[in-house]
Design a protein around this motif. Structure first.
Motif, PDB file in Angstrom:
ATOM      1  N   ASP A   1       0.840  -1.212   0.000  1.00  7.23           N
ATOM      2  CA  ASP A   1       0.000   0.000   0.000  1.00  7.23           C
ATOM      3  C   ASP A   1       0.866   1.250   0.000  1.00  7.23           C
ATOM      4  O   ASP A   1       1.887   1.313   0.684  1.00  7.23           O
ATOM      5  N   LEU A   2       0.438   2.238  -0.786  1.00  5.05           N
ATOM      6  CA  LEU A   2       1.159   3.516  -0.765  1.00  5.05           C
ATOM      7  C   LEU A   2       0.859   4.219   0.558  1.00  5.05           C
ATOM      8  O   LEU A   2      -0.271   4.155   1.052  1.00  5.05           O
ATOM      9  N   PRO A   3       1.851   4.899   1.182  1.00  2.05           N
ATOM     10  CA  PRO A   3       1.559   5.582   2.446  1.00  2.05           C
ATOM     11  C   PRO A   3       0.577   6.732   2.215  1.00  2.05           C
ATOM     12  O   PRO A   3       0.557   7.328   1.142  1.00  2.05           O
ATOM     13  N   PHE A   4      -0.241   7.001   3.239  1.00  7.11           N
ATOM     14  CA  PHE A   4      -1.193   8.108   3.148  1.00  7.11           C
ATOM     15  C   PHE A   4      -0.420   9.427   3.044  1.00  7.11           C
ATOM     16  O   PHE A   4       0.569   9.631   3.733  1.00  7.11           O
ATOM     17  N   THR A   5      -0.848  10.288   2.136  1.00  7.91           N
ATOM     18  CA  THR A   5      -0.198  11.593   2.013  1.00  7.91           C
ATOM     19  C   THR A   5      -1.060  12.643   2.688  1.00  7.91           C
ATOM     20  O   THR A   5      -2.173  12.923   2.241  1.00  7.91           O
ATOM     21  N   TYR A   6      -0.545  13.192   3.782  1.00  8.47           N
ATOM     22  CA  TYR A   6      -1.247  14.286   4.469  1.00  8.47           C
ATOM     23  C   TYR A   6      -1.093  15.563   3.647  1.00  8.47           C
ATOM     24  O   TYR A   6      -0.086  15.747   2.949  1.00  8.47           O
ATOM     25  N   ASP A   7      -2.057  16.454   3.777  1.00 10.70           N
ATOM     26  CA  ASP A   7      -1.882  17.760   3.130  1.00 10.70           C
ATOM     27  C   ASP A   7      -0.682  18.477   3.772  1.00 10.70           C
ATOM     28  O   ASP A   7       0.154  19.027   3.076  1.00 10.70           O
ATOM     29  N   VAL A   8      -0.652  18.456   5.109  1.00 16.08           N
ATOM     30  CA  VAL A   8       0.435  19.171   5.798  1.00 16.08           C
ATOM     31  C   VAL A   8       0.987  18.322   6.942  1.00 16.08           C
ATOM     32  O   VAL A   8       0.222  17.791   7.757  1.00 16.08           O
ATOM     33  N   LEU A   9       2.314  18.235   6.997  1.00 14.64           N
ATOM     34  CA  LEU A   9       2.990  17.669   8.161  1.00 14.64           C
ATOM     35  C   LEU A   9       3.556  18.857   8.944  1.00 14.64           C
ATOM     36  O   LEU A   9       4.114  19.780   8.339  1.00 14.64           O
ATOM     37  N   ILE A  10       3.392  18.820  10.247  1.00 13.42           N
ATOM     38  CA  ILE A  10       3.942  19.900  11.078  1.00 13.42           C
ATOM     39  C   ILE A  10       4.937  19.281  12.045  1.00 13.42           C
ATOM     40  O   ILE A  10       4.608  18.306  12.742  1.00 13.42           O
ATOM     41  N   ALA A  11       6.140  19.812  12.100  1.00 13.03           N
ATOM     42  CA  ALA A  11       7.131  19.355  13.080  1.00 13.03           C
ATOM     43  C   ALA A  11       6.996  20.232  14.312  1.00 13.03           C
ATOM     44  O   ALA A  11       7.185  21.448  14.226  1.00 13.03           O
ATOM     45  N   GLY A  12       6.644  19.633  15.465  1.00 14.86           N
ATOM     46  CA  GLY A  12       6.571  20.383  16.715  1.00 14.86           C
ATOM     47  C   GLY A  12       5.153  20.675  17.162  1.00 14.86           C
ATOM     48  O   GLY A  12       4.393  21.330  16.449  1.00 14.86           O
ATOM     49  N   ALA A  13       4.821  20.167  18.370  1.00 12.18           N
ATOM     50  CA  ALA A  13       3.507  20.455  18.963  1.00 12.18           C
ATOM     51  C   ALA A  13       3.657  21.445  20.099  1.00 12.18           C
ATOM     52  O   ALA A  13       3.094  21.286  21.178  1.00 12.18           O
ATOM     53  N   GLY A  14       4.458  22.487  19.882  1.00 10.21           N
ATOM     54  CA  GLY A  14       4.488  23.623  20.806  1.00 10.21           C
ATOM     55  C   GLY A  14       3.263  24.475  20.498  1.00 10.21           C
ATOM     56  O   GLY A  14       2.408  24.095  19.684  1.00 10.21           O
ATOM     57  N   PRO A  15       3.158  25.643  21.116  1.00  8.99           N
ATOM     58  CA  PRO A  15       1.958  26.463  20.883  1.00  8.99           C
ATOM     59  C   PRO A  15       1.775  26.847  19.419  1.00  8.99           C
ATOM     60  O   PRO A  15       0.640  26.854  18.916  1.00  8.99           O
ATOM     61  N   VAL A  16       2.868  27.095  18.704  1.00  8.08           N
ATOM     62  CA  VAL A  16       2.741  27.546  17.307  1.00  8.08           C
ATOM     63  C   VAL A  16       2.303  26.395  16.408  1.00  8.08           C
ATOM     64  O   VAL A  16       1.387  26.539  15.589  1.00  8.08           O
ATOM     65  N   GLY A  17       2.931  25.222  16.585  1.00  2.74           N
ATOM     66  CA  GLY A  17       2.549  24.054  15.781  1.00  2.74           C
ATOM     67  C   GLY A  17       1.091  23.675  16.017  1.00  2.74           C
ATOM     68  O   GLY A  17       0.350  23.379  15.076  1.00  2.74           O
ATOM     69  N   LEU A  18       0.665  23.721  17.273  1.00  2.00           N
ATOM     70  CA  LEU A  18      -0.722  23.347  17.596  1.00  2.00           C
ATOM     71  C   LEU A  18      -1.711  24.359  17.029  1.00  2.00           C
ATOM     72  O   LEU A  18      -2.751  23.988  16.485  1.00  2.00           O
ATOM     73  N   PHE A  19      -1.376  25.642  17.164  1.00  2.00           N
ATOM     74  CA  PHE A  19      -2.304  26.665  16.668  1.00  2.00           C
ATOM     75  C   PHE A  19      -2.407  26.592  15.142  1.00  2.00           C
ATOM     76  O   PHE A  19      -3.502  26.677  14.581  1.00  2.00           O
ATOM     77  N   LEU A  20      -1.267  26.391  14.488  1.00  2.00           N
ATOM     78  CA  LEU A  20      -1.279  26.272  13.025  1.00  2.00           C
ATOM     79  C   LEU A  20      -2.092  25.047  12.592  1.00  2.00           C
ATOM     80  O   LEU A  20      -2.877  25.109  11.645  1.00  2.00           O
ATOM     81  N   ALA A  21      -1.907  23.948  13.313  1.00  2.00           N
ATOM     82  CA  ALA A  21      -2.652  22.722  12.982  1.00  2.00           C
ATOM     83  C   ALA A  21      -4.157  22.988  13.059  1.00  2.00           C
ATOM     84  O   ALA A  21      -4.925  22.561  12.186  1.00  2.00           O
ATOM     85  N   CYS A  22      -4.579  23.721  14.089  1.00  2.00           N
ATOM     86  CA  CYS A  22      -6.014  24.040  14.235  1.00  2.00           C
ATOM     87  C   CYS A  22      -6.483  24.905  13.069  1.00  2.00           C
ATOM     88  O   CYS A  22      -7.577  24.692  12.523  1.00  2.00           O
ATOM     89  N   GLU A  23      -5.677  25.886  12.683  1.00  2.00           N
ATOM     90  CA  GLU A  23      -6.060  26.768  11.583  1.00  2.00           C
ATOM     91  C   GLU A  23      -6.227  25.979  10.279  1.00  2.00           C
ATOM     92  O   GLU A  23      -7.173  26.189   9.528  1.00  2.00           O
TER      93      GLU A  23
END
Ligand SMILES: Cc1cc2nc3c(=O)[nH]c(=O)nc-3n(C[C@H](O)[C@H](O)[C@H](O)COP(=O)(O)OP(=O)(O)OC[C@H]3O[C@@H](n4cnc5c(N)ncnc54)[C@H](O)[C@@H]3O)c2cc1C
Length: 511
Positions: free
Chosen positions: A3-25
């Motif tokens: 199986d081909l791996p799932f391709t996410y639209d966006v990968l984010i490195a880091g779940a600090g406040p900025v990574g988490l807020f961007l992920a929510c946006e």
């Protein structure tokens, strides 16, 4: 067949406040997101009081309000910190002599701030800076992220990546993960920035800063408050919270363990008092190294937060700067992924946010210049103190520290509101503009319900909420187009007869 791996639209490195807020946006805008965080456990004593305390600026609070999570970050949930009231008028009797913030330790006070100079500021839920803790903010953002479908993998360190013209392969936690885009929100020592070959330029440190929690033999031996001395600066809050700055060229930071003997030695050196430190409960160091990536985008890889810029925590602006990056980037990247972005929209992320970042770095450098243990710095401090105590001075410093002065240069539109955070207009039915931004779409607010403008409503349903309603205070405006991040893209002045035609042109262009 494998199986081909799932391709996410966006990968984010880091779940600090900025990574988490961007992920929510991004998730709010409907794209798939995977956040990769190296730490197994999000908790840390450094995210709790006292060291985890962070001052949130007006643009940050507005962003949280516009996404409906301001009250969750509210300080009533954080014991140990006084929560300033959010009032429509910061300039009132109770605020007299209430500190509004500081510049290199020089405080400005609410009773000196002339809010009448802020012509386009309307009373609303956000009035002034507010403290919170890193732990509270991260926990609110992580809960929201999970609720709206962001996947977070903890204990997964991003090691390296390769990008092609269509996707990015990230090697993390022993696996290869695919994303159409990668955003490095992995902090000041960002692996994404380093392995992506982003140029990082700036000024080297002059000092090592310490935040320590200690037990002192005689707590009264040290004077409380902030003190500039012949060898540095220290700030003491009883019984044992100390911040101090040692002008050692940043030599100590992260080179040796922070021992009780070392803290005592530095404290004696800076304060000139022979204090004895009996116990060291917590300690962390920082410097005034101020560096910024020259671009925030390379192909399919972007940077946000401390990964894109670092500076000293003086004046507490780094977190706010990073959250501002996330608010600016989220809708632009999502719109690009959906194929709806006009040319150049994603690159405007670097143009707009790099300029704001450069201002913040200079703001922190200016404070270092005043803190140096030199005669000329003390003279400069005395002059700044005089200026801060004037009405215009206090108003200027409040604008800079609270972030109310922030204005993007869109290179078009000469109305003073264009590029600024939208005033929180109150509509005829009592609802407010901010409430219409919760879904992450832009808003076209037409006070007079000009039908030709609203004809475009259907074309922009996916990206804009179109409202025809009068408002309580018009501020000399008759229609306003607000971007999904809450900044004014376009305005029609009340006396502008040709605005319908101008707006139609704008809409055709945006299409
Ligand atoms: C003492 C002090 C006081 C401060 N006070 C204020 C203040 O009052 N106001 C303010 O605005 N700012 C303040 N700041 C600055 C603020 O804390 C930072 O700017 C903010 O935390 C940056 O957020 P971030 O998400 O970009 O990075 P970080 O908070 O550093 O988060 C990065 C995340 O990425 C993870 N990570 C790192 N590398 C990898 C990897 N390779 N793979 C996966 N995950 C990775 C980390 O574990 C972390 O969870 C202060 C800073 C300090 C040190």
């Amino acid at each position: 067949m494998k199986d081909l791996p799932f391709t996410y639209d966006v990968l984010i490195a880091g779940a600090g406040p900025v990574g988490l807020f961007l992920a929510c946006e991004l998730r709010l805008a409907g794209v798939s997101v995977l956040v990769l965080e190296q730490a197994e456990d999000p908790g840390s004593p450094l995210k709790e009081l006292p060291f985890g305390m962070r001052g949130l600026s007006v643009p940050t609070l507005e962003a949280l309000y516009r996404r409906g999570i301001l009250s969750e970050v509210s300080l009533s949930n954080v014991s140990g910190i006084h929560s300033p009231k959010t009032s429509s008028a910061p300039h009132c009797d109770n605020d007299a002599r209430r500190p509004g913030g500081h510049f290199a330790g020089i405080q400005f006070f609410h009773d000196k701030i002339d809010v009448s100079q802020w012509q386009y500021h309307l009373p609303g839920p956000v009035a002034t800076n507010t403290p919170t803790t890193m732990a509270t903010l991260e926990s609110v953002l992580a809960t929201r992220a999970a609720a709206i479908g962001v996947e977070i993998r903890r204990g997964t360190r991003v090691q390296e990546f390769q990008q092609s013209s269509t996707e990015v392969t990230v090697h993390a936690g022993g696996e290869d993960l695919q994303g159409r885009w990668l955003v490095g929100c992995d902090g000041g020592r960002s692996v994404v920035r380093k392995s992506g070959g982003f140029e990082f330029v700036g000024t080297d440190p002059e000092f090592t800063g310490y935040s320590v929690q200690v037990e002192i033999e005689d707590p009264d031996a040290l004077a409380t408050g902030r003190h500039y001395t012949a060898t540095g600066m220290f700030m003491y809050q009883k019984p044992g919270n100390i911040s101090m700055v040692d002008f050692d060229g940043g030599a100590f930071h992260r080179t040796r363990p922070i021992t009780i003997d070392h803290v005592q030695k530095v404290l004696r050196h800076i304060s000139g008092v022979q204090v004895t430190v009996l116990a060291l409960h917590q300690a962390t160091t920082w410097t005034d190294r101020a560096f910024q990536a020259t671009t925030y985008r390379k192909g399919r890889v972007l940077l946000a937060g401390d990964a894109a810029h670092i500076h000293s925590p003086l004046g507490g602006q780094g977190l706010n700067l990073g959250l501002g990056d996330a608010m600016n980037l989220g809708w632009k990247l999502a719109s690009t992924i959906r194929g709806q972005a006009p040319d150049g929209l994603l690159d405007s992320y670097t143009t707009e946010r790099h300029a704001i970042g450069a201002q913040v770095l200079d703001w922190s450098r200016a404070q270092v210049a005043i803190m140096r243990p030199s005669r000329s710095s003390r003279a400069l401090e005395a002059i700044f103190r005089d200026l801060v105590y004037t009405t215009d001075g206090a108003t200027y410093f409040a604008e800079r520290v609270w972030g109310t002065r922030l204005r993007y240069d869109f290179g078009c539109g000469d109305h003073p509101l264009v590029g600024c955070s939208a005033p929180d207009f109150e509509l005829a039915d009592g609802t407010r503009l901010g409430e219409y931004l919760r879904g992450g779409k832009g808003v076209l607010l037409d006070f007079d319900g000009h039908s030709p403008l609203l004809e475009y409503r259907n074309l922009f349903d996916e990206q804009f909420v179109c409202i025809a309603s009068d408002v309580k205070e018009r501020l000399g405006v008759s229609a306003v187009l607000v971007r999904p991040d809450g900044y004014v893209a376009w305005v029609a002045a009340e006396d502008d007869e040709s605005f319908v035609e101008a707006a139609s042109r704008w809409f055709r262009m945006a299409r």
